[in-house]
Design a protein around this motif. Structure first.
Motif, mmCIF file in Angstrom:
data_model
loop_
_atom_site.group_PDB
_atom_site.id
_atom_site.type_symbol
_atom_site.label_atom_id
_atom_site.label_comp_id
_atom_site.label_asym_id
_atom_site.label_seq_id
_atom_site.Cartn_x
_atom_site.Cartn_y
_atom_site.Cartn_z
ATOM 1 N N VAL A 82 0.853 -1.188 0.000
ATOM 2 C CA VAL A 82 0.000 0.000 0.000
ATOM 3 C C VAL A 82 0.887 1.236 0.000
ATOM 4 C CG1 VAL A 82 -1.959 -1.116 1.170
ATOM 5 C CG2 VAL A 82 -0.261 0.134 2.529
ATOM 6 N N LEU A 83 0.400 2.265 -0.683
ATOM 7 C CA LEU A 83 1.013 3.592 -0.640
ATOM 8 C C LEU A 83 0.214 4.401 0.368
ATOM 9 C CD1 LEU A 83 2.773 5.966 -1.608
ATOM 10 C CD2 LEU A 83 1.153 6.262 -3.498
ATOM 11 N N ASP A 84 0.893 4.933 1.356
ATOM 12 C CA ASP A 84 0.258 5.672 2.445
ATOM 13 C C ASP A 84 0.771 7.102 2.435
ATOM 14 O OD1 ASP A 84 -0.968 6.400 4.867
ATOM 15 O OD2 ASP A 84 0.550 5.433 6.100
ATOM 16 N N ALA A 85 -0.148 8.065 2.492
ATOM 17 C CA ALA A 85 0.241 9.474 2.591
ATOM 18 C C ALA A 85 -0.548 10.119 3.716
ATOM 19 C CB ALA A 85 -0.012 10.203 1.276
ATOM 20 N N ASP A 86 0.157 10.879 4.545
ATOM 21 C CA ASP A 86 -0.441 11.557 5.689
ATOM 22 C C ASP A 86 -0.190 13.057 5.578
ATOM 23 O OD1 ASP A 86 0.119 8.792 6.449
ATOM 24 O OD2 ASP A 86 -0.590 9.369 8.426
ATOM 25 N N SER A 87 -1.172 13.831 6.027
ATOM 26 C CA SER A 87 -1.046 15.276 6.054
ATOM 27 C C SER A 87 -1.323 15.782 7.458
ATOM 28 C CB SER A 87 -2.043 15.916 5.076
ATOM 29 O OG SER A 87 -2.036 17.328 5.227
ATOM 30 N N GLU A 88 -0.713 16.892 7.794
ATOM 31 C CA GLU A 88 -0.996 17.529 9.080
ATOM 32 C C GLU A 88 -2.226 18.430 8.986
ATOM 33 O OE1 GLU A 88 2.228 20.153 7.175
ATOM 34 O OE2 GLU A 88 1.561 18.090 7.108
ATOM 35 N N HIS A 89 -2.883 18.440 7.816
ATOM 36 C CA HIS A 89 -4.101 19.239 7.600
ATOM 37 C C HIS A 89 -5.313 18.321 7.491
ATOM 38 C CE1 HIS A 89 -1.406 22.576 6.854
ATOM 39 N NE2 HIS A 89 -0.782 21.849 5.948
ATOM 40 N N LEU A 90 -6.440 18.753 8.005
ATOM 41 C CA LEU A 90 -7.686 18.004 7.868
ATOM 42 C C LEU A 90 -8.155 18.021 6.416
ATOM 43 C CD1 LEU A 90 -9.653 19.244 11.019
ATOM 44 C CD2 LEU A 90 -8.736 16.941 10.629
ATOM 45 N N ALA A 91 -8.800 16.941 5.994
ATOM 46 C CA ALA A 91 -9.441 16.827 4.673
ATOM 47 C C ALA A 91 -8.491 17.222 3.537
ATOM 48 C CB ALA A 91 -10.722 17.660 4.641
ATOM 49 N N HIS A 92 -7.260 16.791 3.643
ATOM 50 C CA HIS A 92 -6.255 17.186 2.658
ATOM 51 C C HIS A 92 -6.361 16.396 1.353
ATOM 52 C CE1 HIS A 92 -2.466 19.161 1.623
ATOM 53 N NE2 HIS A 92 -2.140 18.032 1.026
ATOM 54 N N TYR A 93 -6.809 15.154 1.417
ATOM 55 C CA TYR A 93 -6.825 14.280 0.247
ATOM 56 C C TYR A 93 -8.236 14.144 -0.304
ATOM 57 C CZ TYR A 93 -2.252 13.301 2.130
ATOM 58 O OH TYR A 93 -0.983 13.442 2.612
ATOM 59 N N ASP A 94 -8.318 13.975 -1.630
ATOM 60 C CA ASP A 94 -9.621 13.908 -2.278
ATOM 61 C C ASP A 94 -9.563 12.991 -3.504
ATOM 62 O OD1 ASP A 94 -8.294 15.402 -4.284
ATOM 63 O OD2 ASP A 94 -9.131 17.299 -3.592
ATOM 64 N N GLU A 95 -10.580 13.062 -4.325
ATOM 65 C CA GLU A 95 -10.673 12.207 -5.519
ATOM 66 C C GLU A 95 -9.566 12.487 -6.525
ATOM 67 O OE1 GLU A 95 -12.718 9.521 -6.083
ATOM 68 O OE2 GLU A 95 -13.235 9.787 -3.976
ATOM 69 N N LYS A 130 -6.690 10.470 -5.291
ATOM 70 C CA LYS A 130 -7.023 9.066 -5.533
ATOM 71 C C LYS A 130 -6.751 8.699 -6.994
ATOM 72 C CE LYS A 130 -10.992 5.881 -5.158
ATOM 73 N NZ LYS A 130 -11.148 5.411 -6.527
ATOM 74 N N GLN A 131 -7.251 9.502 -7.908
ATOM 75 C CA GLN A 131 -7.084 9.223 -9.336
ATOM 76 C C GLN A 131 -5.612 9.118 -9.730
ATOM 77 O OE1 GLN A 131 -8.772 12.248 -11.904
ATOM 78 N NE2 GLN A 131 -7.434 11.656 -13.589
ATOM 79 N N TYR A 132 -4.826 10.094 -9.340
ATOM 80 C CA TYR A 132 -3.434 10.129 -9.775
ATOM 81 C C TYR A 132 -2.555 9.133 -9.013
ATOM 82 C CZ TYR A 132 -4.498 14.001 -12.830
ATOM 83 O OH TYR A 132 -5.020 14.775 -13.851
#
Length: 157
Positions: free
Chosen positions: A129-142, A145-147
Motif C-alpha cells: 500500500v502507498l500511504d500518505a499523511d497530512s498535518e491538515h484536515l481533509a487534505h486528500y480527495d478524488e 485518488k485518481q493520480y
C-alpha cells in the motif's frame, strides 16, 4: 533522467500532471523495486510537501514498513488494522478526512490529521500500500485518488 524534479505550481491536478511523467521517467527501465518505491516517495514528498509518504509491503500476514519520506513510522500493521490495514483488507483506496474519526486509527504520529492509502496490486492481489499523511484536515480527495492509483499501476513487483 536527472535526479532533479521540476516542482509545478498551480492546482493539485496541474501539479500531478507535471509530476507523473517525471515519476514515470524515474522508474522506467529501473528494475530495483526498492529504488523505485523510494523515488516515488521522494517525488511525492518534494512536490506536495506531505507530512509523511511511504509504502508498506505485504509480508505474510502483515504490512511491513518499506521506503518512505518523513518522520519515523509504525513498522508492522496487521490486516484490517488502521487505515493501511483496512485498505489492504478491502483492496481499495481509503481516504480519511480526519484520522481522529477513523475507528481503529493507528497513530504513528499525533501530527497526522488526514490520510489516503492506495493499494498496489500484482495479479489482482494486494502486495503493498502507498500511504500518505497530512498535518491538515481533509487534505486528500478524488484528485489524489485518481493520480496515486495511476502511479501505483506502474510499479513492477
Amino acid at each position: 533522467m536527472a535526479e532533479d524534479l521540476y516542482i509545478q505550481q498551480g492546482t493539485k491536478e496541474e501539479q500531478y500532471q507535471a509530476l507523473l511523467p517525471q515519476i514515470k521517467a524515474l522508474i522506467e527501465g529501473e528494475e530495483d523495486l526498492i529504488a523505485n518505491l523510494a523515488n516515488i516517495c521522494g517525488a511525492l514528498k518534494e512536490q506536495f510537501n506531505w507530512w509523511w509518504v511511504g509504502f508498506y509491503l505485504v509480508k505474510k500476514d502483515e504490512l511491513v514498513l518499506g521506503p518512505f519520506q518523513g518522520p519515523v513510522a509504525c513498522t508492522r500493521i496487521k490486516k484490517g488494522r488502521g487505515v493501511c490495514g483496512t485498505a489492504w483488507q478491502l483492496a481499495h483506496t481509503v481516504i480519511v478526512p480526519d484520522v481522529n474519526q477513523f475507528l481503529g486509527h493507528i497513530a504513528c504520529s499525533s501530527l497526522s490529521r488526514s490520510e489516503i492509502v492506495v493499494p498496489v496490486f500484482k495479479n489482482e492481489e494486494v502486495v503493498a500500500v502507498l500511504d500518505a499523511d497530512s498535518e491538515h484536515l481533509a487534505h486528500y480527495d478524488e484528485v489524489d485518488k485518481q493520480y496515486l492509483e495511476e502511479i501505483v499501476k506502474w510499479i513492477n513487483f
